[in-house]
Design a protein around this motif. Structure first.
Motif, PDB file in Angstrom:
ATOM      1  N   THR A 126      16.910  75.133  34.602  1.00  0.00           N
ATOM      2  CA  THR A 126      16.504  74.651  35.919  1.00  0.00           C
ATOM      3  C   THR A 126      17.157  73.299  36.218  1.00  0.00           C
ATOM      4  N   ALA A 127      17.144  72.400  35.240  1.00  0.00           N
ATOM      5  CA  ALA A 127      17.798  71.103  35.426  1.00  0.00           C
ATOM      6  C   ALA A 127      19.306  71.283  35.645  1.00  0.00           C
ATOM      7  N   TYR A 128      19.905  72.154  34.865  1.00  0.00           N
ATOM      8  CA  TYR A 128      21.340  72.475  34.974  1.00  0.00           C
ATOM      9  C   TYR A 128      21.658  73.047  36.356  1.00  0.00           C
ATOM     10  N   SER A 129      20.814  73.954  36.840  1.00  0.00           N
ATOM     11  CA  SER A 129      21.031  74.559  38.160  1.00  0.00           C
ATOM     12  C   SER A 129      20.906  73.532  39.266  1.00  0.00           C
ATOM     13  N   SER A 130      19.971  72.598  39.105  1.00  0.00           N
ATOM     14  CA  SER A 130      19.805  71.564  40.134  1.00  0.00           C
ATOM     15  C   SER A 130      21.043  70.680  40.226  1.00  0.00           C
ATOM     16  N   LEU A 131      21.676  70.415  39.095  1.00  0.00           N
ATOM     17  CA  LEU A 131      22.891  69.588  39.084  1.00  0.00           C
ATOM     18  C   LEU A 131      24.057  70.327  39.738  1.00  0.00           C
ATOM     19  N   TYR A 132      24.139  71.638  39.505  1.00  0.00           N
ATOM     20  CA  TYR A 132      25.169  72.428  40.178  1.00  0.00           C
ATOM     21  C   TYR A 132      24.916  72.474  41.680  1.00  0.00           C
ATOM     22  N   ALA A 133      23.639  72.609  42.073  1.00  0.00           N
ATOM     23  CA  ALA A 133      23.309  72.628  43.498  1.00  0.00           C
ATOM     24  C   ALA A 133      23.695  71.303  44.150  1.00  0.00           C
ATOM     25  N   ALA A 134      23.483  70.207  43.433  1.00  0.00           N
ATOM     26  CA  ALA A 134      23.873  68.896  43.961  1.00  0.00           C
ATOM     27  C   ALA A 134      25.393  68.785  44.060  1.00  0.00           C
ATOM     28  N   TYR A 172      27.033  78.013  25.839  1.00  0.00           N
ATOM     29  CA  TYR A 172      27.930  78.042  27.001  1.00  0.00           C
ATOM     30  C   TYR A 172      27.448  77.074  28.085  1.00  0.00           C
ATOM     31  N   ARG A 173      26.160  77.138  28.393  1.00  0.00           N
ATOM     32  CA  ARG A 173      25.647  76.290  29.487  1.00  0.00           C
ATOM     33  C   ARG A 173      25.725  74.813  29.143  1.00  0.00           C
ATOM     34  N   ARG A 174      25.474  74.465  27.886  1.00  0.00           N
ATOM     35  CA  ARG A 174      25.589  73.047  27.541  1.00  0.00           C
ATOM     36  C   ARG A 174      27.040  72.581  27.629  1.00  0.00           C
ATOM     37  N   GLY A 175      27.954  73.456  27.242  1.00  0.00           N
ATOM     38  CA  GLY A 175      29.368  73.124  27.420  1.00  0.00           C
ATOM     39  C   GLY A 175      29.716  72.912  28.882  1.00  0.00           C
ATOM     40  N   MET A 176      29.174  73.753  29.757  1.00  0.00           N
ATOM     41  CA  MET A 176      29.440  73.612  31.192  1.00  0.00           C
ATOM     42  C   MET A 176      28.813  72.347  31.766  1.00  0.00           C
ATOM     43  N   LEU A 177      27.652  71.984  31.266  1.00  0.00           N
ATOM     44  CA  LEU A 177      27.016  70.743  31.700  1.00  0.00           C
ATOM     45  C   LEU A 177      27.932  69.558  31.403  1.00  0.00           C
ATOM     46  N   LEU A 178      28.515  69.558  30.221  1.00  0.00           N
ATOM     47  CA  LEU A 178      29.426  68.472  29.846  1.00  0.00           C
ATOM     48  C   LEU A 178      30.728  68.523  30.637  1.00  0.00           C
ATOM     49  N   LYS A 179      31.305  69.703  30.747  1.00  0.00           N
ATOM     50  CA  LYS A 179      32.628  69.831  31.378  1.00  0.00           C
ATOM     51  C   LYS A 179      32.571  69.678  32.896  1.00  0.00           C
ATOM     52  N   GLU A 180      31.707  70.428  33.549  1.00  0.00           N
ATOM     53  CA  GLU A 180      31.728  70.477  35.003  1.00  0.00           C
ATOM     54  C   GLU A 180      30.866  69.409  35.666  1.00  0.00           C
ATOM     55  N   ILE A 181      29.754  69.059  35.054  1.00  0.00           N
ATOM     56  CA  ILE A 181      28.861  68.071  35.669  1.00  0.00           C
ATOM     57  C   ILE A 181      29.224  66.654  35.253  1.00  0.00           C
ATOM     58  N   GLU A 182      29.509  66.463  33.961  1.00  0.00           N
ATOM     59  CA  GLU A 182      29.809  65.116  33.474  1.00  0.00           C
ATOM     60  C   GLU A 182      31.305  64.830  33.351  1.00  0.00           C
ATOM     61  N   GLY A 183      32.141  65.867  33.472  1.00  0.00           N
ATOM     62  CA  GLY A 183      33.574  65.650  33.353  1.00  0.00           C
ATOM     63  C   GLY A 183      34.020  65.273  31.954  1.00  0.00           C
ATOM     64  N   LYS A 184      33.308  65.775  30.939  1.00  0.00           N
ATOM     65  CA  LYS A 184      33.623  65.440  29.544  1.00  0.00           C
ATOM     66  C   LYS A 184      34.132  66.684  28.814  1.00  0.00           C
ATOM     67  N   SER A 185      35.382  67.026  29.088  1.00  0.00           N
ATOM     68  CA  SER A 185      35.948  68.248  28.503  1.00  0.00           C
ATOM     69  C   SER A 185      36.004  68.200  26.987  1.00  0.00           C
ATOM     70  N   ASP A 186      36.355  67.046  26.429  1.00  0.00           N
ATOM     71  CA  ASP A 186      36.451  66.928  24.971  1.00  0.00           C
ATOM     72  C   ASP A 186      35.097  67.188  24.311  1.00  0.00           C
ATOM     73  N   ALA A 187      34.037  66.667  24.932  1.00  0.00           N
ATOM     74  CA  ALA A 187      32.698  66.859  24.371  1.00  0.00           C
ATOM     75  C   ALA A 187      32.230  68.304  24.528  1.00  0.00           C
ATOM     76  N   ALA A 188      32.738  68.992  25.548  1.00  0.00           N
ATOM     77  CA  ALA A 188      32.345  70.387  25.784  1.00  0.00           C
ATOM     78  C   ALA A 188      33.002  71.348  24.804  1.00  0.00           C
ATOM     79  N   LEU A 189      34.154  70.975  24.300  1.00  0.00           N
ATOM     80  CA  LEU A 189      34.952  71.865  23.448  1.00  0.00           C
ATOM     81  C   LEU A 189      34.168  72.486  22.287  1.00  0.00           C
ATOM     82  N   PRO A 190      33.397  71.706  21.498  1.00  0.00           N
ATOM     83  CA  PRO A 190      32.676  72.318  20.360  1.00  0.00           C
ATOM     84  C   PRO A 190      31.665  73.384  20.788  1.00  0.00           C
TER      85      PRO A 190
END
Length: 463
Positions: A126-134, A172-190
């Protein structure tokens, strides 16, 4: 003979008795379960009704009937049977983008059941979806509330993964939170890598049981390829995107347009322009309606790399005029420059720079280079100064490339003092900037020549 009813005293004559307190396992009311049994039946009916409404995506109807549960279902709340209903109501609230209310319901669920995987999973989602909606401007979330929402999502993703470390979906979703919401591709990689590893270790029976997670496995491969490419690991990215294509061949969880565009992008990065062209042409054939601008733009650049200027122009022209975003305009201008039509390229870039509120400096820097090559140093310096001013106002610090061209143009215009000052500013801000050492050498050479010329003129006058 005394009957049972004769032994019952009137209420006002009965001696007061202290009722047992009960605990989490057994309450006094459980000794006479009539009311609880009725509430359990109500709970079952409620959940069945909600399931039916959810199948039809009638989220608001479910809320009208059962939300808030303290008002609509007080008997469930009184007997602490409301948690399953609250969890479902949170989902309906999230579907209607009432994220704050959904989070409040789930936090109440977790307060009662702190080790429940599904509650942590739902709250994180739900928190992840709210960030995408924003991000998509469907709701407003900025500043401190946004940072808190990101932290909330991470906290509950971490809790869910602690309970079920092999959850492909949460990885997958935590990786997307890092990559798409926070712009941290390196942190999303693992996280994308781990999602892939988890799925590929499952045997056929386990994959069948968990088949709903296959979609997020495929999406993890797609995102993993993107992250690897961004990090400069082109060969690894190529292997992963090919794996993604093979795994998604029959399901098409990801659009073929996007998958083959990604394949073309990797080949372009590896300078395999023939393979890039083939992948991108296939991506265009997979689309419906107007050509996707990002596919056309990269295919046009690929044709430029293949020295097919006319084909590049034909390809970029497939993007409707009113849909040409700045990066499409830049490639359009590059094509015109390659064809020698600098006047047309200038007009494309000027038009783009007037409309672009985010990356205007990139159009201006292209204009700098056009004017410089045409030896119009005043115009080149004008655009370089505009680019530098825009960037400072937008991002709060100088733009190294703009400083460089301002200095070069000043040198070309024989304004040595200004050129030296700008070069010194560039050296302080970006000491390793490409071309700076050469410019400084030219400035020193020009100054030395000027000094020598001055000395010669003085000696000649004295003689």
């Amino acid at each position: 003979m005394t009957t049972a009813t004769q032994n019952i005293q009137p209420e006002e004559q009965r001696p007061a008795r202290e009722m047992p307190a009960g605990d989490e396992f057994l309450q006094t009311g459980d000794l006479v379960p009539v009311r609880r049994d009725a509430a359990v039946r109500r709970l079952k009916r409620t959940l069945a009704e909600m399931e039916e409404l959810f199948r039809e995506n009638r989220w608001q109807a479910a809320l009208d009937l059962f939300y808030p549960p303290t008002e609509k279902l007080p008997e469930l709340c009184d007997l602490a049977l409301d948690i399953p209903v609250r969890a479902k109501l949170a989902f309906a609230l999230g579907q209607l983008k009432c994220f704050d209310d959904a989070i409040a319901e789930l936090e109440l669920c977790l307060a009662r059941e702190p080790d429940n995987f599904q509650h942590h999973n739902s709250l994180a989602y739900t928190a992840y979806s709210s960030l995408y909606a924003a991000k998509n401007r469907e709701v407003f979330l900025s500043g401190k509330p946004r940072r808190e929402r990101i932290a909330l999502a991470h906290r509950h993703f971490a809790a869910a993964l602690a309970l079920r470390p092999d959850s492909v979906t949460n990885l997958y979703r935590r990786g997307m939170l890092l990559k798409e919401i926070e712009g941290k591709s390196d942190a999303a990689l693992p996280f994308f890598r781990q999602a892939r590893t988890v799925w590929e270790k499952l045997d056929a029976a386990e994959r069948q049981t968990r088949r709903r997670e296959c979609k997020n496995y495929v999406k993890s491969l797609y995102q993993l390829a993107a992250v690897l490419l961004k990090a400069g690991h082109g060969r690894q990215a190529l292997d992963v995107i090919k794996k993604c294509l093979a795994e998604d061949e029959s399901s098409d969880y990801i659009s073929r347009v996007f998958k083959y565009f990604a394949l073309g992008k990797v080949h372009f990065y590896l300078n395999d322009f023939g393979a890039a062209r083939d992948a991108l042409r296939f991506a265009m054939q997979c689309g419906h309606g107007p050509a996707e601008d990002f596919v056309c733009e990269l295919l046009a650049r690929t044709y430029l790399a293949l020295e097919r200027v006319e084909r590049a122009g034909e390809t970029i022209a497939k993007v409707p005029e009113n849909r040409r975003r700045p990066y499409v305009r830049w490639t359009e201008a590059d094509i015109l420059c390659k064809a020698g039509d600098y006047a047309a390229a200038r007009q494309v870039l000027l038009k783009c720079s007037r409309r672009d509120r985010r990356s205007r400096h990139k159009s201006l820097l292209r204009l700098v280079k056009i004017e410089y090559l045409l030896k119009k140093y005043d115009a080149a310096q004008h655009y370089a100064r505009q680019a530098d001013t825009f960037f400072r106002e937008k991002w709060g610090h100088p733009l190294a490339e703009a400083l460089f061209w301002r200095a070069v143009c000043a040198w070309r215009r024989q304004d040595m003092e200004k050129a030296a000052r700008l070069a010194a500013e560039l050296e302080a801000f970006s000491p390793g900037y490409a071309g700076l050492a050469k410019l400084q050498a030219r400035l020193q050479g020009t100054t030395a020549s000027a000094n020598l010329r001055h000395i010669t003129e003085v000696r000649h006058a004295e003689s």
